[in-house]
Write a protein that holds these residues in place. Sequence first.
Motif, mmCIF file in Angstrom:
data_model
loop_
_atom_site.group_PDB
_atom_site.id
_atom_site.type_symbol
_atom_site.label_atom_id
_atom_site.label_comp_id
_atom_site.label_asym_id
_atom_site.label_seq_id
_atom_site.Cartn_x
_atom_site.Cartn_y
_atom_site.Cartn_z
ATOM 1 N N MET A 1 44.256 81.485 23.207
ATOM 2 C CA MET A 1 43.533 82.623 22.637
ATOM 3 C C MET A 1 44.441 83.372 21.666
ATOM 4 N N SER A 2 43.831 84.070 20.697
ATOM 5 C CA SER A 2 44.604 84.845 19.741
ATOM 6 C C SER A 2 45.190 86.074 20.422
ATOM 7 N N ALA A 3 46.372 86.500 19.972
ATOM 8 C CA ALA A 3 47.024 87.660 20.548
ATOM 9 C C ALA A 3 46.333 88.936 20.085
ATOM 10 N N GLY A 4 46.561 90.054 20.820
ATOM 11 C CA GLY A 4 45.997 91.341 20.430
ATOM 12 C C GLY A 4 44.595 91.539 20.982
ATOM 13 N N ARG A 5 43.879 92.482 20.379
ATOM 14 C CA ARG A 5 42.519 92.771 20.823
ATOM 15 C C ARG A 5 41.601 91.594 20.534
ATOM 16 N N ALA A 6 40.692 91.302 21.463
ATOM 17 C CA ALA A 6 39.690 90.256 21.226
ATOM 18 C C ALA A 6 38.756 90.700 20.103
ATOM 19 N N THR A 7 38.364 89.770 19.254
ATOM 20 C CA THR A 7 37.531 90.097 18.094
ATOM 21 C C THR A 7 36.255 89.272 18.084
ATOM 22 N N ALA A 8 35.279 89.773 17.331
ATOM 23 C CA ALA A 8 33.989 89.093 17.232
ATOM 24 C C ALA A 8 33.399 89.317 15.852
ATOM 25 N N ILE A 9 32.564 88.389 15.441
ATOM 26 C CA ILE A 9 31.807 88.522 14.197
ATOM 27 C C ILE A 9 30.414 89.016 14.556
ATOM 28 N N VAL A 10 30.003 90.114 13.940
ATOM 29 C CA VAL A 10 28.775 90.784 14.357
ATOM 30 C C VAL A 10 27.742 90.915 13.235
ATOM 31 N N GLY A 11 28.091 90.534 12.016
ATOM 32 C CA GLY A 11 27.154 90.674 10.902
ATOM 33 C C GLY A 11 27.365 89.593 9.864
ATOM 34 N N VAL A 12 26.266 89.168 9.251
ATOM 35 C CA VAL A 12 26.286 88.136 8.211
ATOM 36 C C VAL A 12 25.373 88.581 7.079
ATOM 37 N N GLY A 13 25.817 88.389 5.846
ATOM 38 C CA GLY A 13 24.964 88.727 4.702
ATOM 39 C C GLY A 13 25.200 87.782 3.542
ATOM 40 N N TYR A 14 24.134 87.496 2.788
ATOM 41 C CA TYR A 14 24.207 86.635 1.615
ATOM 42 C C TYR A 14 23.517 87.315 0.442
ATOM 43 N N SER A 15 23.951 86.986 -0.738
ATOM 44 C CA SER A 15 23.185 87.302 -1.941
ATOM 45 C C SER A 15 22.372 86.070 -2.308
ATOM 46 N N PRO A 16 21.425 86.211 -3.238
ATOM 47 C CA PRO A 16 20.822 85.008 -3.807
ATOM 48 C C PRO A 16 21.887 84.174 -4.517
ATOM 49 N N ILE A 17 21.612 82.899 -4.677
ATOM 50 C CA ILE A 17 22.501 81.973 -5.370
ATOM 51 C C ILE A 17 21.911 81.653 -6.734
ATOM 52 N N TYR A 18 22.761 81.674 -7.758
ATOM 53 C CA TYR A 18 22.319 81.387 -9.130
ATOM 54 C C TYR A 18 23.155 80.265 -9.725
ATOM 55 N N ARG A 19 22.530 79.504 -10.592
ATOM 56 C CA ARG A 19 23.233 78.467 -11.325
ATOM 57 C C ARG A 19 23.556 78.912 -12.753
ATOM 58 N N GLU A 20 22.835 79.906 -13.262
ATOM 59 C CA GLU A 20 23.037 80.360 -14.638
ATOM 60 C C GLU A 20 24.437 80.945 -14.826
ATOM 61 N N LYS A 21 24.924 80.883 -16.050
ATOM 62 C CA LYS A 21 26.198 81.501 -16.397
ATOM 63 C C LYS A 21 25.989 82.952 -16.813
ATOM 64 N N GLY A 22 27.081 83.712 -16.828
ATOM 65 C CA GLY A 22 27.048 85.062 -17.361
ATOM 66 C C GLY A 22 26.465 86.111 -16.449
ATOM 67 N N ILE A 23 26.328 85.826 -15.169
ATOM 68 C CA ILE A 23 25.767 86.791 -14.220
ATOM 69 C C ILE A 23 26.896 87.635 -13.623
#
Length: 381
Positions: A1-23
């Motif tokens: 286990m990792s040292a120190g305080r136990a940690t967790a991932i609690v949130g996930v977020g995405y933007s839309p994905i674009y192929r166009e240039k210049g954004i």
Amino acid sequence: MSAGRATAIVGVGYSPIYREKGIDSRPLASQAAKDAIADAGLTATEIDGIFEYPGLPNEISITMQRMLGIKNLASFGDYASSGPSGMAAALGAHMAVASGACDVALVYRSISREWGQQSGQVHFPPAEGPSQYQLPYGVAGAVIPVMGMKKQRRFAELGGSEEDYGHISVNARKWSALNERAALRDPITMDDYLSSRFVAEPLRLLDCDYPITGACAIIITTAERAAGLKQKPVLIDSTSLGTGSRPDWTFTDDFIFGGTREASDLLWKRSSVTPADVDVAQLYDGFTHIAISWVEALGLCGIGEFGDWVDGGKTIGPGGSMPMNTTGGQLAEGRMHGLSFVAEAVLQLRGQAGARQVPDANVSVVANAHGPQCGAMVLTT
């Protein structure tokens, strides 16, 4: 286990994905961050740490701080081009929370299609210093030639067939067909893979990730605090980094594995689980040979045994015994550069991956990058 305080991932977020240039990718980064904060059931005022791997010089942690209206940061980090790309920020945030440097860390990776692309470059600098040895091999045009050589080295030392690499590319599309966010969702066949042009022989076009513009974000906090938040916590069981000896992309003594084996050994030494416990794997596929290196380095199969282990592609595809890169990965979802693998692992372990959900997923291994800048993480429920 990792040292120190136990940690967790609690949130996930995405933007839309674009192929166009210049954004402008800054609004996309802001959207991904806000979505991750909301997903965790938090507010921006509760964020006291920001860690990122920037796509542009002006996309740094204090830029995000201003966009979110956060009064002060107790800890922050801008990883630039060092470390295992987008995952470097997640590892830094984990260490900051575990150590007590901050309590709630936002991690994000924003990237533009133009980032890291020198394919249209015509004039190169004078061949001085290390470049006099690298320019003749095209290294100034990014790392494509180097990756071709690494794939060639694997053939020479460990054997295998072109189809081994093709199974990764073909299955990326099987998974991306189930991911509405993916940039490439049309299926491909092994014939499509084998007929795709060489970009640096034996490296083929369909061995390479697909540049896009977009952003991804996650929230890391203590396991204690995570227990009272909106989402089912996903615990960070262990983490590791690795460089290997003589750490360099072109002048190294291990062209096949880089630092993947050292990172993997340390990861399992620190973990409460073993490779046999893994339910779903998210392994960097910026180039197909990198994913193969991670499979073997992590002990999911023996060194040089990937061709038999992948079983015609059935092992890693939907319904397989080791589902891998369930978004379609960098090859098909688009080059989100590593952090998206962490986010997908979280969704899988929360049971929120929709049509691509792996049944009864409780343990995921995530690994990113290659050469002298490797990183890995084990996540559990």
